[in-house]
Design a protein around this motif. Structure first.
Motif, PDB file in Angstrom:
ATOM      1  N   SER A 183      44.664  71.314  35.190  1.00  0.00           N
ATOM      2  CA  SER A 183      44.811  72.760  35.046  1.00  0.00           C
ATOM      3  C   SER A 183      45.110  73.135  33.597  1.00  0.00           C
ATOM      4  CB  SER A 183      45.924  73.264  35.963  1.00  0.00           C
ATOM      5  OG  SER A 183      46.093  74.661  35.831  1.00  0.00           O
ATOM      6  N   GLU A 184      45.986  72.375  32.958  1.00  0.00           N
ATOM      7  CA  GLU A 184      46.339  72.643  31.563  1.00  0.00           C
ATOM      8  C   GLU A 184      45.148  72.385  30.631  1.00  0.00           C
ATOM      9  OE1 GLU A 184      48.506  73.873  28.382  1.00  0.00           O
ATOM     10  OE2 GLU A 184      49.114  73.963  30.501  1.00  0.00           O
ATOM     11  N   TYR A 185      44.375  71.352  30.939  1.00  0.00           N
ATOM     12  CA  TYR A 185      43.253  70.958  30.082  1.00  0.00           C
ATOM     13  C   TYR A 185      42.012  71.839  30.276  1.00  0.00           C
ATOM     14  CZ  TYR A 185      45.500  66.608  28.520  1.00  0.00           C
ATOM     15  OH  TYR A 185      46.330  65.681  27.930  1.00  0.00           O
ATOM     16  N   ARG A 241      48.008  69.250  37.819  1.00  0.00           N
ATOM     17  CA  ARG A 241      48.624  70.099  36.789  1.00  0.00           C
ATOM     18  C   ARG A 241      48.045  69.784  35.412  1.00  0.00           C
ATOM     19  NH1 ARG A 241      53.622  69.975  39.858  1.00  0.00           N
ATOM     20  NH2 ARG A 241      54.204  67.992  38.891  1.00  0.00           N
ATOM     21  N   PRO A 287      44.881  78.779  37.158  1.00  0.00           N
ATOM     22  CA  PRO A 287      45.640  77.523  37.134  1.00  0.00           C
ATOM     23  C   PRO A 287      45.878  76.901  38.507  1.00  0.00           C
ATOM     24  CG  PRO A 287      47.060  79.413  36.614  1.00  0.00           C
ATOM     25  CD  PRO A 287      45.643  79.904  36.592  1.00  0.00           C
ATOM     26  N   LYS A 313      41.728  74.855  29.578  1.00  0.00           N
ATOM     27  CA  LYS A 313      41.647  75.837  28.501  1.00  0.00           C
ATOM     28  C   LYS A 313      40.803  75.286  27.350  1.00  0.00           C
ATOM     29  CE  LYS A 313      46.369  77.338  29.596  1.00  0.00           C
ATOM     30  NZ  LYS A 313      47.779  77.340  29.117  1.00  0.00           N
TER      31      LYS A 313
END
Length: 455
Positions: A124-126, A121, A210, A128
């Motif tokens: 996935s967030e990083y 997770r 994601p 961007k």
């Protein structure tokens, strides 16, 4: 002065300066032996000079028996765990393994299911990139070389980090995880910009998904229709796992230790590692393998005839074919001799992809060359150890079957190896070592300064 005259004058000056640079920098080869210099930090047998200790990766290729070095089947070990067991573990579960491998390399232990989900997770967030980064840093200045673009993008990310020079473990760890996460986007978007502006192709910028793994996101962002099969993603994921780490002595990981030891920031360290990996002696070899096989297919009349293939390989060795370098690309390794464990693993799964793609004949050609090349090399070269196919021998073939363009071959290596680089950077900081500064002996003769009027 017009441009033609300027170029002529410039050419003459550069030619003269080039002659001076070459003649005044040449060191007599016998001096290296006289002063017992280990060129390339390796002895005459190719064994590396011990310059550090690591707990991250181990490359095992020989045993010592009664002071005699005996080559054995190669082993690659991540944090004490054999790569065969790591691969078998996630393949048995039907999972992707790169994210788990990153966790193992960074933190030294395998994650449980919940911890792995948390780490995924976070990645996935990083993934961007900063707002407008793609437009301003990638699309507005497309590069013809993806590795240079990657390095430039990494250095540009420094400007978006409020704590870029903070070398505390907590901050460096966060920086490294961010870079691991966003490397696929940096590389793929760089290629899409190159393909559009330099190849006149349509421009595709797909946002990372994601819920996709790293391998899935690479294929998703790279392909116009974003479609891929489970087997394709699994083979790319396997390639990432096999390339993620290779001990502290490989060129780019050693560069990581060297630059980290100076106290420099994470972005400068990773950019330096990228510059090392770009070199054809390190990360670019799989492209050469593909080009060599294309030349072979054009040159050899009967690819089923072993004697004709042997003849072509002999011409390669004798600098009479392909790029006349005297090399059979993808054969031989600085450490492995009996076998490269990455090749052993890769080959088993490559066969499945070749069957899916209808390329069994080409796969069989690779098998044939893998068998014949060591025999030809032994015939024409004095060898201190045996040779076998290295991971580059099959990786380019896999990438080509995945419709990955050659410009992306080395960037994919970087997408994988940044996991190892990050682990080595953290290890260097944690152990607070001295700045790495090996010795160079000056062999220039002393002389007096000559006034400019007397020269």
């Amino acid at each position: 002065m017009n441009n033609d005259n300027l170029e002529k004058i410039e050419g003459k000056i550069i030619d003269r300066l080039c002659e001076m640079a070459e003649s005044n920098n040449l060191i007599e080869p016998e001096l290296f032996s006289k002063y017992n210099v280990k060129r390339g930090l390796r002895d005459l047998n190719g064994k590396g000079v011990l310059v550090g200790l690591t707990e991250i990766g181990e490359v095992h290729a020989y045993i010592i028996d009664e002071n005699e070095t005996i080559p054995v089947a190669g082993r690659l070990i991540y944090r004490g765990i054999d790569i065969f067991n790591i691969v078998n573990g996630f393949f048995k579960d039907g999972r992707y393994g790169f994210e788990e491998t990153c966790f193992l390399l960074l933190f030294g232990d395998l994650p449980d299911k919940g911890t792995l989900m948390d780490f995924e997770r976070l990645l996935s967030e990083y993934r961007k990139l900063p707002e407008d980064f793609v437009r301003d840093m990638i699309l507005k200045a497309p590069s013809k070389d993806m590795m240079n673009l990657l390095a430039r993008s990494v250095l540009a990310l420094y400007s978006f980090d409020d704590n870029a020079d903070d070398t505390s473990i907590k901050n460096v760890l966060k920086q490294c995880i961010r870079l691991i996460a966003c490397f696929p986007a940096l590389a793929v978007y760089g290629y899409q910009a190159y393909s559009h502006y330099h190849g006149n192709n349509s421009l595709y910028i797909h946002s990372p998904q994601p819920d996709f793994s790293t391998a899935e996101n690479i294929l998703h962002m790279l392909r116009p229709d974003s479609k891929f099969t489970k087997l394709e993603a699994a083979l790319l994921d396997l390639a990432l796992v096999l390339h993620a780490e290779h001990g502290g002595g490989n060129n780019s990981s050693f560069v990581t230790h060297v630059v980290t030891s100076s106290g420099s920031d994470t972005y400068s360290v990773i950019a330096a590692a990228l510059g090392s990996l770009k070199g054809p002696r390190h990360g670019g070899a799989n492209i050469k393998v593909i080009q060599m096989f294309e030349d072979m297919k054009q040159t050899v009349k009967d690819l089923h005839d072993d004697e004709e293939i042997e003849s072509y390989l002999a011409k390669l060795i004798n600098k009479e074919a392909f790029d006349r370098s005297g090399l059979i690309y993808g054969i031989g390794h600085a450490v492995y001799s009996v076998s490269d464990p990455r090749t052993v693993i890769f080959k088993k799964h490559v066969a499945r992809l070749a069957m899916e793609k209808g390329l069994e004949d080409e796969y069989n050609l690779y098998l044939k060359v893998e068998k014949l090349a060591p025999e030809v090399i032994a015939k024409y070269r004095k060898m201190y150890k045996g040779v076998s196919a290295n991971v580059d021998f099959y990786s380019g073939f896999v990438y080509r079957m995945l419709d990955i363009p050659p410009e992306m071959f080395t960037p994919i290596f970087a997408i994988s190896r940044i996991a190892g680089w990050s682990a080595h950077r953290i290890e260097e900081i944690v152990n607070d070592g001295k700045i790495i500064r090996p010795a160079y002996k000056s062999v220039s003769k002393r002389r007096n300064y000559t006034a400019i009027a007397e020269r």
